[in-house]
Enzyme design. Structure first.
Site, PDB file in Angstrom:
ATOM      1  N   ASN A  39      -7.084  23.902  -1.226  1.00 40.35           N
ATOM      2  CA  ASN A  39      -7.664  25.136  -1.761  1.00 40.35           C
ATOM      3  C   ASN A  39      -7.398  26.300  -0.809  1.00 40.35           C
ATOM      4  O   ASN A  39      -7.365  26.134   0.417  1.00 40.35           O
ATOM      5  CB  ASN A  39      -9.153  24.978  -2.097  1.00 40.35           C
ATOM      6  CG  ASN A  39     -10.021  24.465  -0.971  1.00 40.35           C
ATOM      7  OD1 ASN A  39      -9.567  23.722  -0.121  1.00 40.35           O
ATOM      8  ND2 ASN A  39     -11.278  24.873  -0.968  1.00 40.35           N
ATOM      9  N   GLU A  41      -8.687  30.243  -0.407  1.00 41.76           N
ATOM     10  CA  GLU A  41      -9.612  31.296  -0.841  1.00 41.76           C
ATOM     11  C   GLU A  41      -9.142  32.637  -0.300  1.00 41.76           C
ATOM     12  O   GLU A  41      -8.286  32.701   0.588  1.00 41.76           O
ATOM     13  CB  GLU A  41     -11.013  30.956  -0.323  1.00 41.76           C
ATOM     14  CG  GLU A  41     -11.503  29.600  -0.842  1.00 41.76           C
ATOM     15  CD  GLU A  41     -12.856  29.177  -0.287  1.00 41.76           C
ATOM     16  OE1 GLU A  41     -13.354  29.814   0.667  1.00 41.76           O
ATOM     17  OE2 GLU A  41     -13.409  28.193  -0.825  1.00 41.76           O
ATOM     18  N   CYS A  50      -7.735  26.310  -6.473  1.00 43.24           N
ATOM     19  CA  CYS A  50      -8.124  24.936  -6.167  1.00 43.24           C
ATOM     20  C   CYS A  50      -6.945  24.130  -5.625  1.00 43.24           C
ATOM     21  O   CYS A  50      -5.773  24.446  -5.892  1.00 43.24           O
ATOM     22  CB  CYS A  50      -8.656  24.253  -7.420  1.00 43.24           C
ATOM     23  SG  CYS A  50     -10.288  24.836  -7.908  1.00 43.24           S
ATOM     24  N   GLU A  52      -6.001  21.223  -6.563  1.00 38.31           N
ATOM     25  CA  GLU A  52      -5.233  20.609  -7.655  1.00 38.31           C
ATOM     26  C   GLU A  52      -4.198  21.596  -8.190  1.00 38.31           C
ATOM     27  O   GLU A  52      -3.055  21.228  -8.489  1.00 38.31           O
ATOM     28  CB  GLU A  52      -6.162  20.190  -8.803  1.00 38.31           C
ATOM     29  CG  GLU A  52      -7.177  19.122  -8.435  1.00 38.31           C
ATOM     30  CD  GLU A  52      -8.506  19.696  -7.930  1.00 38.31           C
ATOM     31  OE1 GLU A  52      -8.491  20.761  -7.280  1.00 38.31           O
ATOM     32  OE2 GLU A  52      -9.540  19.073  -8.184  1.00 38.31           O
ATOM     33  N   CYS A  83     -12.644  20.906 -11.240  1.00 37.35           N
ATOM     34  CA  CYS A  83     -13.373  21.916 -12.022  1.00 37.35           C
ATOM     35  C   CYS A  83     -12.776  21.993 -13.436  1.00 37.35           C
ATOM     36  O   CYS A  83     -11.714  21.408 -13.717  1.00 37.35           O
ATOM     37  CB  CYS A  83     -13.298  23.285 -11.337  1.00 37.35           C
ATOM     38  SG  CYS A  83     -11.705  24.100 -11.501  1.00 37.35           S
ATOM     39  N   CYS A  86      -9.170  23.203 -13.673  1.00 31.82           N
ATOM     40  CA  CYS A  86      -8.214  22.203 -13.173  1.00 31.82           C
ATOM     41  C   CYS A  86      -8.069  21.050 -14.149  1.00 31.82           C
ATOM     42  O   CYS A  86      -6.995  20.456 -14.260  1.00 31.82           O
ATOM     43  CB  CYS A  86      -8.631  21.699 -11.802  1.00 31.82           C
ATOM     44  SG  CYS A  86      -8.300  22.919 -10.508  1.00 31.82           S
TER      45      CYS A  86
END
Ligand code: THU
Length: 130
Positions: A39, A41, A50, A52, A83, A86
């Site tokens: 991930n 940010e 993310c 993934e 999530c 994803c």
């Protein structure tokens, strides 16, 4: 080395100064190629992208278009599920029968079919008449 080990290794590179929650993901294709993501940010969008999604982007950039296995790992009391966004992305690129292993850094693992993450998923077939 298992796919979880690849996910655990890339997790260490996660850039998560806002959530402090580092996630690693690794995809393996039917031919054995492995792609990893963590991930990332940023201050404007602290939820970032993310792990993934990062692994999928790496796979697509390398020219592969589907995976047979995916592993996701985070430091959490129980394995962290992908999530909602994803799940849609994983559904798009998963081979039929693809499996996901979710793991904690403490060694708890859960394995299931990627298809079971998003029952009734929207797919290109739903746009068949346009
Ligand atoms: N995150 C992932 O990378 N993958 C998941 O499956 C769950 C959440 C990240 C996004 C954000 O950087 C942080 O975890 C907290 O939501």
């Amino acid at each position: 080395m298992s796919l979880i080990d690849d996910a655990a290794a890339v997790r260490l590179n996660a850039y998560a100064p806002y959530s402090k929650f580092k996630v690693g993901a690794a995809l393996k294709t039917a031919s054995g190629a492995i792609y990893v993501g963590c991930n990332v940010e940023n201050v404007a969008y602290p939820e970032g992208t993310c792990a993934e999604a990062g692994a999928i982007a790496a796979m697509i950039a390398a020219g592969d278009t589907s995976f047979a296995e995916v592993a996701v790992i985070a430091e959490s009391p129980s394995p962290v599920p992908p999530c909602g966004g994803c799940r849609q992305k994983l559904a798009e690129f998963a081979d039929a029968g693809a499996r996901i292993t979710m793991a904690t850094t403490g060694g708890v693992k859960q394995n299931m079919a990627v298809a079971d993450l998003l029952p009734g998923a929207f797919d290109a077939g739903h746009m068949g008449s346009v």
